[in-house]
Design a protein around this motif. Structure first.
Motif, mmCIF file in Angstrom:
data_model
loop_
_atom_site.group_PDB
_atom_site.id
_atom_site.type_symbol
_atom_site.label_atom_id
_atom_site.label_comp_id
_atom_site.label_asym_id
_atom_site.label_seq_id
_atom_site.Cartn_x
_atom_site.Cartn_y
_atom_site.Cartn_z
ATOM 1 N N ILE A 16 0.850 -1.197 0.000
ATOM 2 C CA ILE A 16 0.000 0.000 0.000
ATOM 3 C C ILE A 16 0.886 1.248 0.000
ATOM 4 O O ILE A 16 0.675 2.186 -0.760
ATOM 5 C CB ILE A 16 -0.951 -0.035 1.219
ATOM 6 N N ARG A 17 1.940 1.211 0.843
ATOM 7 C CA ARG A 17 2.876 2.337 0.885
ATOM 8 C C ARG A 17 3.595 2.473 -0.446
ATOM 9 O O ARG A 17 3.759 3.562 -0.970
ATOM 10 C CB ARG A 17 3.929 2.113 1.969
ATOM 11 N N VAL A 18 4.043 1.309 -1.006
ATOM 12 C CA VAL A 18 4.787 1.333 -2.273
ATOM 13 C C VAL A 18 3.927 1.993 -3.355
ATOM 14 O O VAL A 18 4.378 2.876 -4.089
ATOM 15 C CB VAL A 18 5.183 -0.107 -2.708
ATOM 16 N N MET A 19 2.654 1.594 -3.434
ATOM 17 C CA MET A 19 1.778 2.129 -4.480
ATOM 18 C C MET A 19 1.514 3.620 -4.245
ATOM 19 O O MET A 19 1.386 4.379 -5.201
ATOM 20 C CB MET A 19 0.455 1.353 -4.533
ATOM 21 N N ASN A 30 -4.845 8.565 -5.798
ATOM 22 C CA ASN A 30 -4.515 7.424 -4.944
ATOM 23 C C ASN A 30 -5.773 6.728 -4.416
ATOM 24 O O ASN A 30 -6.375 7.177 -3.453
ATOM 25 C CB ASN A 30 -3.637 7.900 -3.785
ATOM 26 N N LEU A 31 -6.147 5.628 -5.061
ATOM 27 C CA LEU A 31 -7.234 4.809 -4.510
ATOM 28 C C LEU A 31 -6.641 3.578 -3.810
ATOM 29 O O LEU A 31 -7.324 2.592 -3.573
ATOM 30 C CB LEU A 31 -8.216 4.367 -5.608
ATOM 31 N N ALA A 32 -5.343 3.660 -3.519
ATOM 32 C CA ALA A 32 -4.669 2.525 -2.869
ATOM 33 C C ALA A 32 -4.894 2.566 -1.365
ATOM 34 O O ALA A 32 -5.330 1.596 -0.756
ATOM 35 C CB ALA A 32 -3.183 2.543 -3.188
ATOM 36 N N GLN A 33 -4.616 3.705 -0.759
ATOM 37 C CA GLN A 33 -4.597 3.760 0.702
ATOM 38 C C GLN A 33 -5.949 4.189 1.265
ATOM 39 O O GLN A 33 -6.597 5.080 0.709
ATOM 40 C CB GLN A 33 -3.533 4.769 1.151
ATOM 41 N N THR A 342 -3.522 5.005 -16.508
ATOM 42 C CA THR A 342 -4.632 5.890 -16.120
ATOM 43 C C THR A 342 -4.268 6.886 -15.017
ATOM 44 O O THR A 342 -5.021 7.824 -14.783
ATOM 45 C CB THR A 342 -5.822 5.059 -15.572
ATOM 46 N N GLY A 343 -3.177 6.645 -14.310
ATOM 47 C CA GLY A 343 -2.837 7.502 -13.161
ATOM 48 C C GLY A 343 -3.654 7.152 -11.923
ATOM 49 O O GLY A 343 -3.702 7.924 -10.976
ATOM 50 N N VAL A 344 -4.306 5.973 -11.917
ATOM 51 C CA VAL A 344 -5.077 5.567 -10.736
ATOM 52 C C VAL A 344 -4.299 4.478 -9.996
ATOM 53 O O VAL A 344 -3.944 3.448 -10.586
ATOM 54 C CB VAL A 344 -6.484 5.044 -11.130
ATOM 55 N N ALA A 345 -4.041 4.721 -8.718
ATOM 56 C CA ALA A 345 -3.285 3.741 -7.922
ATOM 57 C C ALA A 345 -4.252 2.813 -7.186
ATOM 58 O O ALA A 345 -5.264 3.258 -6.632
ATOM 59 C CB ALA A 345 -2.402 4.456 -6.914
ATOM 60 N N SER A 346 -3.916 1.527 -7.193
ATOM 61 C CA SER A 346 -4.701 0.511 -6.480
ATOM 62 C C SER A 346 -3.718 -0.353 -5.699
ATOM 63 O O SER A 346 -2.509 -0.154 -5.799
ATOM 64 C CB SER A 346 -5.470 -0.343 -7.492
ATOM 65 N N GLY A 358 -4.290 -14.005 -5.023
ATOM 66 C CA GLY A 358 -4.729 -12.621 -5.247
ATOM 67 C C GLY A 358 -4.138 -11.997 -6.505
ATOM 68 O O GLY A 358 -4.315 -10.801 -6.742
ATOM 69 N N GLU A 359 -3.448 -12.797 -7.324
ATOM 70 C CA GLU A 359 -2.701 -12.206 -8.441
ATOM 71 C C GLU A 359 -3.583 -11.596 -9.520
ATOM 72 O O GLU A 359 -3.124 -10.822 -10.356
ATOM 73 C CB GLU A 359 -1.729 -13.230 -9.052
ATOM 74 N N ASN A 360 -4.875 -11.967 -9.538
ATOM 75 C CA ASN A 360 -5.781 -11.362 -10.519
ATOM 76 C C ASN A 360 -6.753 -10.384 -9.882
ATOM 77 O O ASN A 360 -7.821 -10.104 -10.422
ATOM 78 C CB ASN A 360 -6.560 -12.441 -11.273
ATOM 79 N N LEU A 361 -6.362 -9.860 -8.720
ATOM 80 C CA LEU A 361 -7.247 -8.909 -8.032
ATOM 81 C C LEU A 361 -6.516 -7.591 -7.767
ATOM 82 O O LEU A 361 -5.295 -7.582 -7.550
ATOM 83 C CB LEU A 361 -7.694 -9.486 -6.680
ATOM 84 N N LEU A 362 -7.280 -6.516 -7.786
ATOM 85 C CA LEU A 362 -6.765 -5.220 -7.331
ATOM 86 C C LEU A 362 -7.773 -4.649 -6.342
ATOM 87 O O LEU A 362 -8.978 -4.857 -6.495
ATOM 88 C CB LEU A 362 -6.623 -4.243 -8.511
ATOM 89 N N ARG A 363 -7.265 -3.943 -5.321
ATOM 90 C CA ARG A 363 -8.173 -3.311 -4.365
ATOM 91 C C ARG A 363 -8.197 -1.797 -4.585
ATOM 92 O O ARG A 363 -7.145 -1.158 -4.695
ATOM 93 C CB ARG A 363 -7.736 -3.585 -2.925
ATOM 94 N N PHE A 364 -9.422 -1.268 -4.648
ATOM 95 C CA PHE A 364 -9.623 0.173 -4.794
ATOM 96 C C PHE A 364 -10.364 0.697 -3.569
ATOM 97 O O PHE A 364 -11.312 0.066 -3.104
ATOM 98 C CB PHE A 364 -10.466 0.469 -6.045
ATOM 99 N N CYS A 365 -9.955 1.870 -3.068
ATOM 100 C CA CYS A 365 -10.600 2.462 -1.898
ATOM 101 C C CYS A 365 -11.500 3.618 -2.350
ATOM 102 O O CYS A 365 -11.079 4.437 -3.160
ATOM 103 C CB CYS A 365 -9.507 2.997 -0.958
ATOM 104 N N PHE A 366 -12.729 3.654 -1.835
ATOM 105 C CA PHE A 366 -13.589 4.788 -2.230
ATOM 106 C C PHE A 366 -13.827 5.785 -1.101
ATOM 107 O O PHE A 366 -14.742 6.619 -1.180
ATOM 108 C CB PHE A 366 -14.906 4.317 -2.866
#
Ligand code: PLP
Length: 389
Positions: A16-19, A30-33, A342-346, A358-366
């Motif tokens: 999460i920090r890396v992204m 940043n939709l990662a953190q 896209t400039g969107v971090a997940s 989890g290799e085919n999943l990405l998590r997005f925070c809203f």
């Protein structure tokens, strides 16, 4: 590496920090953190400011100021269906994180096994591993993140000491049903275990889902450590105010370990949260649910349009989306390719599993200001997935 402890030589920096760092580099969204950069309720903010001005800036008692413990006990009674003694069964902690860590120190031994559901919240797993406790995983199956009770029974050994649940859950959004909690309670009682329940997203519920506190189930109050806090509800992740509710025989030891690391939770912020708990009306909490439902729907629609099929979360404020349409061999490569395109971090899905599931999943925070979320969604919708080329 030379000089590091055995545990420290095995650690990796959080994805999460890396992204988040990568996102800053490309000036992306940043939709990662899960930083929750929405408005802090003014009553909470003002009470903290007034406390600083009035000079209450010193250490508090290690278990927190009485007014906050009493306000938490009232909230536990009214919202969670749990009667607790504010002097003996409530500890104010430095976030849910500080509470969970102190509770693990107080109640678990190196070599103990603890059952976690995966996809898991990284801090739960990593806190246990840092204490030489062995995490054992039971799978929640997409898209509705149900689990098989027999799988839980199967992983229990004589070394099993506890089960950890998180409801509503990060990252899946799963809300544990009463039936699921009852089946876990049955296992906890039969095997004489402790249940840790992280309920930090207790007000983030959608589509008619209700929050049930595991400790409110018959026979569970004296086996359950409820960990929660105000980071998410009041959008104060940087204030570090959380709490632990547990039987009085455990609070002294948990308070002891919390004191060693944190001494106390920040004093002015304890006062701010007390004001929030005392003065905010039920509408505040229902508005929160409505506001985040809208955000969830905006994000899920954009993800669907981008070919990143979301699993629609009934709770919390994250979405796990299928990223198989993105280029890259791993979820890390897929997250990077999405960021560059896209400039969107997940967050790469690998961060939530102990194996490669989890290799085919990405998590997005809203948990974002609406303008930022709409900006991110606009970028996602322009993504040309291979299927649409
Ligand atoms: N528990 C879960 C499941 C979370 O997702 C988070 C934050 O992302 C926390 C706890 C952190 O809570 P706190 O800020 O109170 O330490």
């Amino acid at each position: 590496m030379k000089g590091l402890s055995r545990i420290a030589s095995g650690i990796a920096q959080s994805e999460i920090r890396v992204m988040s760092v990568e996102c800053e580099r490309v000036r992306g969204v940043n939709l990662a953190q899960g930083v929750c950069d929405t408005e802090v309720p003014s009553v909470v903010r003002r009470a903290a400011e007034a406390t600083i001005e009035a000079g209450a800036n010193q250490y508090t008692r290690l278990d927190g100021i009485p007014a906050l413990r009493q306000a938490i006990a009232r909230k536990m009674r009214d919202y969670n269906g749990l009667n607790v003694d504010p002097d003996r069964e409530v500890l104010v902690t430095s976030g849910a994180t500080g509470g969970f860590s102190a509770a693990c120190m107080a109640l678990l031994n190196p070599g103990d096994e603890v059952v976690l559901f995966e996809p898991f919240y990284g801090y739960h797993t990593h806190t246990l591993v840092a204490m030489n406790i062995v995490p054992v995983f039971v799978r929640l199956e997409a898209p509705d993140w149900k689990f098989n009770v027999a799988d839980v029974e199967r992983v229990i050994t004589p070394r099993t000491r506890a089960i950890v649940i998180n409801s509503p859950a990060n990252p899946s959004g799963k809300v544990f049903s009463r039936e699921e909690l009852e089946s876990l309670a049955d296992i906890v009682v039969r095997h004489d275990l402790i249940l840790f329940t992280d309920e930090i997203y207790e007000y983030f519920l959608y589509d008619g889902h209700r929050h049930i506190s595991a400790a409110s189930l018959p026979g569970m109050a004296d086996r359950t450590v409820t960990v929660s806090g105000f980071s998410k509800t009041f959008s104060i992740t940087g204030w570090r105010i959380g709490y632990v509710i547990c039987p009085s025989e455990w609070t002294t030891a948990i308070g002891y370990f919390h004191d060693l690391a944190y001494v106390c939770a920040p004093s002015p912020f304890q006062h701010g949260v007390t004001a929030g708990l005392s003065e905010l009306t039920p509408e505040f909490y229902s508005d929160l649910g409505r506001e985040y439902l809208e955000k969830r729907n905006i994000l899920c629609q954009a993800l669907t349009q981008a070919g990143l099929t979301p699993s629609i979360p009934p709770g919390a404020y994250y979405v796990l989306a299928d990223s198989s349409s993105l280029p890259g061999k791993s979820s890390k490569e897929k997250a990077m390719s999405l960021l560059n395109e896209t400039g969107v971090a997940s967050v790469p899905g690998a961060a939530f599993y102990h194996d490669d599931s989890g290799e085919n999943l990405l998590r997005f925070c809203f948990a974002k200001k609406t303008a930022d979320l709409e900006n991110a969604c606009g970028r996602l919708e322009r993504l040309r997935s291979p299927a649409s080329v």
